[in-house]
Design an enzyme around this catalytic site. Structure first.
Site, PDB file in Angstrom:
ATOM      1  N   SER A  47       0.853  -1.193   0.000  1.00 24.82           N
ATOM      2  CA  SER A  47       0.000   0.000   0.000  1.00 24.82           C
ATOM      3  C   SER A  47       0.888   1.242   0.000  1.00 24.82           C
ATOM      4  O   SER A  47       2.064   1.157  -0.378  1.00 24.82           O
ATOM      5  CB  SER A  47      -0.935  -0.049   1.214  1.00 24.82           C
ATOM      6  OG  SER A  47      -1.926   0.939   1.112  1.00 24.82           O
ATOM      7  N   ASN A  48       0.368   2.379   0.381  1.00 20.91           N
ATOM      8  CA  ASN A  48       1.166   3.611   0.407  1.00 20.91           C
ATOM      9  C   ASN A  48       0.645   4.523   1.512  1.00 20.91           C
ATOM     10  O   ASN A  48      -0.317   4.186   2.205  1.00 20.91           O
ATOM     11  CB  ASN A  48       1.133   4.293  -0.963  1.00 20.91           C
ATOM     12  CG  ASN A  48      -0.280   4.637  -1.381  1.00 20.91           C
ATOM     13  OD1 ASN A  48      -0.935   5.469  -0.771  1.00 20.91           O
ATOM     14  ND2 ASN A  48      -0.782   3.950  -2.403  1.00 20.91           N
ATOM     15  N   HIS A  49       1.275   5.695   1.647  1.00 20.56           N
ATOM     16  CA  HIS A  49       1.000   6.570   2.794  1.00 20.56           C
ATOM     17  C   HIS A  49      -0.203   7.489   2.622  1.00 20.56           C
ATOM     18  O   HIS A  49      -0.419   8.370   3.444  1.00 20.56           O
ATOM     19  CB  HIS A  49       2.217   7.455   3.065  1.00 20.56           C
ATOM     20  CG  HIS A  49       3.363   6.717   3.680  1.00 20.56           C
ATOM     21  ND1 HIS A  49       3.261   6.075   4.881  1.00 20.56           N
ATOM     22  CD2 HIS A  49       4.628   6.513   3.247  1.00 20.56           C
ATOM     23  CE1 HIS A  49       4.423   5.507   5.181  1.00 20.56           C
ATOM     24  NE2 HIS A  49       5.269   5.751   4.195  1.00 20.56           N
ATOM     25  N   SER A  50      -0.977   7.334   1.554  1.00 19.99           N
ATOM     26  CA  SER A  50      -2.106   8.253   1.371  1.00 19.99           C
ATOM     27  C   SER A  50      -3.067   8.178   2.564  1.00 19.99           C
ATOM     28  O   SER A  50      -3.470   7.094   2.985  1.00 19.99           O
ATOM     29  CB  SER A  50      -2.860   7.891   0.087  1.00 19.99           C
ATOM     30  OG  SER A  50      -4.034   8.656   0.010  1.00 19.99           O
ATOM     31  N   ALA A  90      -4.440   7.486  -4.359  1.00 19.51           N
ATOM     32  CA  ALA A  90      -3.091   7.002  -4.668  1.00 19.51           C
ATOM     33  C   ALA A  90      -3.222   5.514  -4.991  1.00 19.51           C
ATOM     34  O   ALA A  90      -3.126   4.654  -4.107  1.00 19.51           O
ATOM     35  CB  ALA A  90      -2.170   7.236  -3.478  1.00 19.51           C
TER      36      ALA A  90
END
Ligand code: CTP
Length: 208
Positions: free
Chosen positions: A21-24, A88
């Site tokens: 996943s990512n930091h959004s 994102a």
């Protein structure tokens, strides 16, 4: 007007306990949804997994993966006057999602990843006259050039260029500093502001 807004990250499962996943944080997309509602518009909010509460007047569709986000965005796109892709979205997902937890071994582990669909580019192909399509470009380098490339490649009307990698702005921050670029060559720099104020300015600008 009917707004379709995507927000937050996507989660691509590796096995039942692990994911990519990512930091959004979803804050910018949720702020855009709140701003549109405040101005009297209807909002469908397609949201990845986040820790914030959606505005209650929004019709919120919760998804997890890029594939689920693609389905939700494509099936609601034809009805939307204005679509803003703030999510994102993961560009890659594991080729294999293991059904049971992977056990460690002594060797290095190589994960094979495959591309996800570029949802925004697909919507750019589906777009008809009178629909507005807005994307985001989060960049650490060559902000304006990269953003303009995405605007053209994905057939967008506006792109919100967002410099990331500096403290106090971008993904998880409460504030942001962006430049709005239109397909007609307008370039509007919006100074560092709270995401809610910025969201109102972005929506007012794309509606002019
Ligand atoms: N986007 C999308 N589907 C994807 C990836 C991104 O709809 N699979 C959308 C995002 O919501 C955002 C814009 O496309 O509006 C970002 O553009 P993109 O070129 O995909 O950015 P990056 O994923 O950061 O790509 P690059 O690695 O080329 O910078």
């Amino acid at each position: 007007m009917k707004f379709l807004i995507s927000a937050g990250p996507t989660k691509e499962r590796i096995d039942p306990v692990r994911f990519i996943s990512n930091h959004s944080s979803g804050k910018m997309g949720y702020a855009l949804a709140s701003a549109a509602l405040k101005m009297g518009h209807e909002v469908i909010l397609v949201s990845g997994p986040v820790n914030i509460i959606p505005p209650k007047e929004a019709n919120t569709i919760n998804i997890e993966s890029a594939a689920e986000m693609a389905d939700a965005m494509k099936s609601n796109f034809n009805d939307a006057d204005i679509t803003i892709s703030c999510a994102a979205v993961a560009d890659y997902r594991p080729v294999i999602t293991h059904q049971s937890k992977m056990k460690k071994g002594d060797e290095n582990l190589v994960l094979e990843l495959e591309r996800t669909e570029d949802i925004l580019a697909r919507l750019g192909k589906m777009k008809v006259e009178n629909q507005l399509l807005v994307g985001f470009a989060a960049e650490t380098n060559d902000l304006i050039a990269n953003a303009k490339g995405k605007l053209e490649r994905k057939n967008l009307d506006w792109i919100v260029a967002n410099k990331i990698g500096e403290a106090g702005t971008g993904f998880a921050a409460d504030q942001n500093e962006v430049t709005l670029i239109s397909k007609n060559g307008k370039m509007i720099k919006l100074p560092l502001e709270d995401k809610s104020t910025l969201a109102e300015k972005i929506i007012s600008q794309i509606l002019t």
